[in-house]
Design a protein around this motif. Structure first.
Motif, PDB file in Angstrom:
ATOM      1  N   GLY A  55       0.812  -1.211   0.000  1.00 41.76           N
ATOM      2  CA  GLY A  55       0.000   0.000   0.000  1.00 41.76           C
ATOM      3  C   GLY A  55       0.845   1.260   0.000  1.00 41.76           C
ATOM      4  N   GLU A  56       1.901   1.270   0.788  1.00 42.77           N
ATOM      5  CA  GLU A  56       2.812   2.422   0.809  1.00 42.77           C
ATOM      6  C   GLU A  56       3.436   2.633  -0.568  1.00 42.77           C
ATOM      7  OE1 GLU A  56       3.641   4.710   3.134  1.00 42.77           O
ATOM      8  OE2 GLU A  56       2.242   3.922   4.599  1.00 42.77           O
ATOM      9  N   SER A  57       3.865   1.546  -1.195  1.00 42.83           N
ATOM     10  CA  SER A  57       4.460   1.639  -2.530  1.00 42.83           C
ATOM     11  C   SER A  57       3.444   2.126  -3.560  1.00 42.83           C
ATOM     12  CB  SER A  57       5.020   0.281  -2.961  1.00 42.83           C
ATOM     13  OG  SER A  57       6.068  -0.123  -2.122  1.00 42.83           O
ATOM     14  N   LEU A  58       2.223   1.636  -3.443  1.00 44.12           N
ATOM     15  CA  LEU A  58       1.160   2.052  -4.370  1.00 44.12           C
ATOM     16  C   LEU A  58       0.833   3.531  -4.195  1.00 44.12           C
ATOM     17  CD1 LEU A  58      -1.105  -1.078  -3.972  1.00 44.12           C
ATOM     18  CD2 LEU A  58       0.054  -0.392  -6.093  1.00 44.12           C
ATOM     19  N   ALA A  59       0.758   3.983  -2.945  1.00 47.63           N
ATOM     20  CA  ALA A  59       0.476   5.398  -2.684  1.00 47.63           C
ATOM     21  C   ALA A  59       1.583   6.279  -3.254  1.00 47.63           C
ATOM     22  CB  ALA A  59       0.312   5.637  -1.180  1.00 47.63           C
ATOM     23  N   ALA A  60       2.827   5.841  -3.093  1.00 44.92           N
ATOM     24  CA  ALA A  60       3.956   6.605  -3.637  1.00 44.92           C
ATOM     25  C   ALA A  60       3.882   6.647  -5.167  1.00 44.92           C
ATOM     26  CB  ALA A  60       5.279   5.999  -3.184  1.00 44.92           C
ATOM     27  N   ARG A  61       3.488   5.535  -5.783  1.00 47.40           N
ATOM     28  CA  ARG A  61       3.365   5.495  -7.251  1.00 47.40           C
ATOM     29  C   ARG A  61       2.264   6.445  -7.716  1.00 47.40           C
ATOM     30  NH1 ARG A  61       5.803   5.406 -11.880  1.00 47.40           N
ATOM     31  NH2 ARG A  61       4.746   4.220 -13.487  1.00 47.40           N
ATOM     32  N   CYS A  62       1.155   6.457  -7.029  1.00 45.40           N
ATOM     33  CA  CYS A  62       0.071   7.389  -7.382  1.00 45.40           C
ATOM     34  C   CYS A  62       0.571   8.830  -7.271  1.00 45.40           C
ATOM     35  CB  CYS A  62      -1.134   7.177  -6.464  1.00 45.40           C
ATOM     36  SG  CYS A  62      -2.054   5.665  -6.797  1.00 45.40           S
ATOM     37  N   GLN A  63       1.322   9.125  -6.224  1.00 43.25           N
ATOM     38  CA  GLN A  63       1.842  10.483  -6.054  1.00 43.25           C
ATOM     39  C   GLN A  63       2.807  10.839  -7.171  1.00 43.25           C
ATOM     40  OE1 GLN A  63       0.653  12.595  -3.518  1.00 43.25           O
ATOM     41  NE2 GLN A  63       1.530  14.011  -5.000  1.00 43.25           N
ATOM     42  N   GLU A  64       3.621   9.874  -7.611  1.00 47.90           N
ATOM     43  CA  GLU A  64       4.521  10.113  -8.749  1.00 47.90           C
ATOM     44  C   GLU A  64       3.735  10.503  -9.993  1.00 47.90           C
ATOM     45  OE1 GLU A  64       6.733   6.527  -9.356  1.00 47.90           O
ATOM     46  OE2 GLU A  64       7.866   6.746  -7.490  1.00 47.90           O
ATOM     47  N   TRP A  65       2.659   9.768 -10.264  1.00 47.88           N
ATOM     48  CA  TRP A  65       1.818  10.077 -11.428  1.00 47.88           C
ATOM     49  C   TRP A  65       1.204  11.471 -11.296  1.00 47.88           C
ATOM     50  CZ3 TRP A  65       1.563   8.207 -16.101  1.00 47.88           C
ATOM     51  CH2 TRP A  65       1.937   6.890 -16.346  1.00 47.88           C
ATOM     52  N   LEU A  66       0.690  11.794 -10.110  1.00 48.52           N
ATOM     53  CA  LEU A  66       0.070  13.103  -9.910  1.00 48.52           C
ATOM     54  C   LEU A  66       1.092  14.229 -10.023  1.00 48.52           C
ATOM     55  CD1 LEU A  66      -2.337  12.207  -6.985  1.00 48.52           C
ATOM     56  CD2 LEU A  66      -2.958  12.656  -9.379  1.00 48.52           C
ATOM     57  N   ASP A  67       2.282  14.016  -9.468  1.00 46.96           N
ATOM     58  CA  ASP A  67       3.337  15.028  -9.583  1.00 46.96           C
ATOM     59  C   ASP A  67       3.742  15.232 -11.041  1.00 46.96           C
ATOM     60  OD1 ASP A  67       3.299  15.316  -6.822  1.00 46.96           O
ATOM     61  OD2 ASP A  67       5.112  14.102  -6.509  1.00 46.96           O
ATOM     62  N   GLY A  68       3.832  14.135 -11.785  1.00 45.54           N
ATOM     63  CA  GLY A  68       4.167  14.230 -13.203  1.00 45.54           C
ATOM     64  C   GLY A  68       3.097  14.972 -13.989  1.00 45.54           C
ATOM     65  N   ALA A  69       1.844  14.703 -13.662  1.00 42.29           N
ATOM     66  CA  ALA A  69       0.746  15.401 -14.340  1.00 42.29           C
ATOM     67  C   ALA A  69       0.794  16.894 -14.025  1.00 42.29           C
ATOM     68  CB  ALA A  69      -0.593  14.809 -13.902  1.00 42.29           C
ATOM     69  N   ARG A  70       1.089  17.247 -12.773  1.00 44.75           N
ATOM     70  CA  ARG A  70       1.190  18.655 -12.372  1.00 44.75           C
ATOM     71  C   ARG A  70       2.315  19.335 -13.138  1.00 44.75           C
ATOM     72  NH1 ARG A  70      -1.829  22.311 -11.208  1.00 44.75           N
ATOM     73  NH2 ARG A  70      -2.830  21.018  -9.664  1.00 44.75           N
ATOM     74  N   ARG A  71       3.470  18.665 -13.271  1.00 40.97           N
ATOM     75  CA  ARG A  71       4.588  19.245 -14.021  1.00 40.97           C
ATOM     76  C   ARG A  71       4.212  19.468 -15.477  1.00 40.97           C
ATOM     77  NH1 ARG A  71       7.438  15.721 -10.683  1.00 40.97           N
ATOM     78  NH2 ARG A  71       7.483  14.102 -12.276  1.00 40.97           N
ATOM     79  N   ARG A  72       3.505  18.517 -16.063  1.00 46.64           N
ATOM     80  CA  ARG A  72       3.085  18.658 -17.463  1.00 46.64           C
ATOM     81  C   ARG A  72       2.116  19.823 -17.633  1.00 46.64           C
ATOM     82  NH1 ARG A  72       1.266  12.953 -19.698  1.00 46.64           N
ATOM     83  NH2 ARG A  72       0.851  14.233 -21.531  1.00 46.64           N
ATOM     84  N   LEU A  73       1.177  19.965 -16.698  1.00 49.72           N
ATOM     85  CA  LEU A  73       0.241  21.086 -16.760  1.00 49.72           C
ATOM     86  C   LEU A  73       0.967  22.413 -16.595  1.00 49.72           C
ATOM     87  CD1 LEU A  73      -2.733  19.717 -14.651  1.00 49.72           C
ATOM     88  CD2 LEU A  73      -2.753  20.245 -17.100  1.00 49.72           C
ATOM     89  N   ASP A  74       1.881  22.464 -15.647  1.00 51.87           N
ATOM     90  CA  ASP A  74       2.647  23.692 -15.432  1.00 51.87           C
ATOM     91  C   ASP A  74       3.476  24.041 -16.662  1.00 51.87           C
ATOM     92  OD1 ASP A  74       1.569  23.900 -12.894  1.00 51.87           O
ATOM     93  OD2 ASP A  74       3.369  23.139 -11.871  1.00 51.87           O
ATOM     94  N   ALA A  75       4.077  23.030 -17.288  1.00 52.38           N
ATOM     95  CA  ALA A  75       4.881  23.263 -18.492  1.00 52.38           C
ATOM     96  C   ALA A  75       3.992  23.749 -19.633  1.00 52.38           C
ATOM     97  CB  ALA A  75       5.611  21.990 -18.892  1.00 52.38           C
TER      98      ALA A  75
END
Length: 94
Positions: A55-75
């Motif tokens: 679960g911890e690993s899955l939560a971290a993976r979800c956060q990675e995806w969300l952070d990546g999406a935020r970077r793409r939107l900001d770019a």
């Protein structure tokens, strides 16, 4: 109480897809399932620890995806702002 060092770590249940290979939706859905299993109880201590770690690993993976999406939107916003929009409207509140 600290976890004994000789306790086997099982970050992924047998046959589970590596977390790094999961899409956001797959990781989120599996995380929901892990939480439901933990809340339901009935797992052994070792099984609960394995679920928690997954679960911890899955939560971290979800956060990675969300952070990546935020970077793409900001770019994308930065690229559109740099293409002629001075940003003065935002500063003026227009």
């Amino acid at each position: 109480m600290p976890v004994p060092a000789d306790l086997p770590r099982t970050d992924a249940p047998a046959g589970a897809v590596p977390v790094s290979d999961l899409t956001y939706e797959q990781a989120r859905d599996e995380l929901v399932s892990v939480v439901a299993r933990l809340e339901a109880g009935g797992e052994t201590l070792e099984g609960s620890l394995a679920l928690w770690e997954r679960g911890e690993s899955l939560a971290a993976r979800c956060q990675e995806w969300l952070d990546g999406a935020r970077r793409r939107l900001d770019a994308a916003r930065g690229a559109s702002a740099g293409a002629g929009d001075s940003g003065a409207d935002e500063e003026d509140g227009r």
